[in-house]
Design a protein around this motif. Structure first.
Motif, PDB file in Angstrom:
ATOM      1  N   GLU A  24     -33.952  31.827  71.992  1.00 24.94           N
ATOM      2  CA  GLU A  24     -33.508  30.753  72.873  1.00 24.94           C
ATOM      3  C   GLU A  24     -32.323  30.062  72.223  1.00 24.94           C
ATOM      4  O   GLU A  24     -32.481  29.328  71.254  1.00 24.94           O
ATOM      5  CB  GLU A  24     -34.634  29.752  73.113  1.00 24.94           C
ATOM      6  CG  GLU A  24     -35.785  30.334  73.904  1.00 24.94           C
ATOM      7  CD  GLU A  24     -36.904  29.333  74.133  1.00 24.94           C
ATOM      8  OE1 GLU A  24     -36.713  28.125  73.862  1.00 24.94           O
ATOM      9  OE2 GLU A  24     -37.977  29.768  74.571  1.00 24.94           O
ATOM     10  N   GLY A  25     -31.154  30.312  72.760  1.00 20.90           N
ATOM     11  CA  GLY A  25     -29.949  29.732  72.195  1.00 20.90           C
ATOM     12  C   GLY A  25     -29.780  28.273  72.556  1.00 20.90           C
ATOM     13  O   GLY A  25     -30.328  27.784  73.548  1.00 20.90           O
ATOM     14  N   SER A  26     -28.984  27.576  71.768  1.00 16.14           N
ATOM     15  CA  SER A  26     -28.722  26.158  72.009  1.00 16.14           C
ATOM     16  C   SER A  26     -27.668  25.931  73.081  1.00 16.14           C
ATOM     17  O   SER A  26     -27.582  24.857  73.665  1.00 16.14           O
ATOM     18  CB  SER A  26     -28.270  25.489  70.711  1.00 16.14           C
ATOM     19  OG  SER A  26     -27.064  26.087  70.248  1.00 16.14           O
ATOM     20  N   ASN A  27     -26.857  26.953  73.364  1.00 19.46           N
ATOM     21  CA  ASN A  27     -25.774  26.821  74.336  1.00 19.46           C
ATOM     22  C   ASN A  27     -25.541  28.175  75.005  1.00 19.46           C
ATOM     23  O   ASN A  27     -24.518  28.807  74.788  1.00 19.46           O
ATOM     24  CB  ASN A  27     -24.504  26.325  73.633  1.00 19.46           C
ATOM     25  CG  ASN A  27     -23.394  26.010  74.601  1.00 19.46           C
ATOM     26  OD1 ASN A  27     -23.625  25.807  75.784  1.00 19.46           O
ATOM     27  ND2 ASN A  27     -22.170  25.978  74.103  1.00 19.46           N
ATOM     28  N   PRO A  28     -26.499  28.636  75.836  1.00 14.76           N
ATOM     29  CA  PRO A  28     -26.357  29.953  76.446  1.00 14.76           C
ATOM     30  C   PRO A  28     -25.169  30.012  77.414  1.00 14.76           C
ATOM     31  O   PRO A  28     -24.711  28.981  77.915  1.00 14.76           O
ATOM     32  CB  PRO A  28     -27.680  30.162  77.177  1.00 14.76           C
ATOM     33  CG  PRO A  28     -28.241  28.801  77.364  1.00 14.76           C
ATOM     34  CD  PRO A  28     -27.712  27.952  76.253  1.00 14.76           C
ATOM     35  N   ASP A  29     -24.705  31.227  77.660  1.00 16.97           N
ATOM     36  CA  ASP A  29     -23.598  31.432  78.595  1.00 16.97           C
ATOM     37  C   ASP A  29     -24.031  31.131  80.024  1.00 16.97           C
ATOM     38  O   ASP A  29     -25.213  31.209  80.368  1.00 16.97           O
ATOM     39  CB  ASP A  29     -23.125  32.891  78.541  1.00 16.97           C
ATOM     40  CG  ASP A  29     -22.176  33.144  77.397  1.00 16.97           C
ATOM     41  OD1 ASP A  29     -21.699  32.185  76.774  1.00 16.97           O
ATOM     42  OD2 ASP A  29     -21.896  34.332  77.131  1.00 16.97           O
ATOM     43  N   ASP A  30     -23.035  30.851  80.875  1.00 18.11           N
ATOM     44  CA  ASP A  30     -23.305  30.744  82.302  1.00 18.11           C
ATOM     45  C   ASP A  30     -23.873  32.079  82.767  1.00 18.11           C
ATOM     46  O   ASP A  30     -23.434  33.139  82.311  1.00 18.11           O
ATOM     47  CB  ASP A  30     -22.008  30.465  83.074  1.00 18.11           C
ATOM     48  CG  ASP A  30     -21.411  29.107  82.751  1.00 18.11           C
ATOM     49  OD1 ASP A  30     -22.146  28.253  82.197  1.00 18.11           O
ATOM     50  OD2 ASP A  30     -20.219  28.914  83.030  1.00 18.11           O
TER      51      ASP A  30
END
Length: 152
Positions: free
Chosen positions: A105-111
């Protein structure tokens, strides 16, 4: 036209599986390599490490540069909305610092990012992968080409 953009990407292979980001768009599921744009003053290896934390939520050990690919949007299937994009992508061999990690779970996933998934190398033939040529090279295992040019 927008300026040329550098992007650093991770090729993470573990136990015969490739770690990819699954996106959803108007055509369904698509898969891309973790990574993204290089920031001013940032080395490419640092960019790929930062982008992996943002997108997959895991630290990576950055290894050797495997491929350089250009993407000139006007030459590809998404030219309708990507025509002014020119990106140079640097693909690095990477490994997870914690190879037993189960949560991505990334902190700033892509659109449009909906998941991070392990895909077996054999499955690469059956998914919509961008760029597909890098998936094909992974399947060939012996072929090493650094500069790939403008391809998809």
């Amino acid at each position: 036209m927008k300026p040329i953009r550098n992007s650093a990407k991770a090729i993470i292979v573990q136990d015969g599986r490739l770690l990819l980001i699954r996106l959803q768009d108007q055509y369904g599921d698509a898969y891309v390599f973790p990574g993204g744009g290089q920031e001013k003053g940032e080395e490419l290896k640092d960019a790929v490490a930062r982008e992996c934390l943002e997108e997959i939520g895991q630290a990576v050990q950055v290894g050797e540069l495997l491929h350089i690919r250009e993407y000139i949007g006007a030459n590809h299937e998404f030219a309708e909305w990507d025509a002014d994009i020119h990106q140079v992508e640097f693909y690095f061999e990477c490994s997870l610092v914690d190879p037993k990690a189960l949560v991505f779970e990334g902190s700033n996933p892509d659109d449009h990012q909906v998941a991070v998934e392990w895909i077996t190398l054999e499955e690469l033939r059956n998914i919509r992968l961008y760029p597909k040529t890098i998936g094909e090279l992974l399947l060939k295992k012996g072929e090493q080409r650094i500069y790939l040019g403008d391809l998809n």
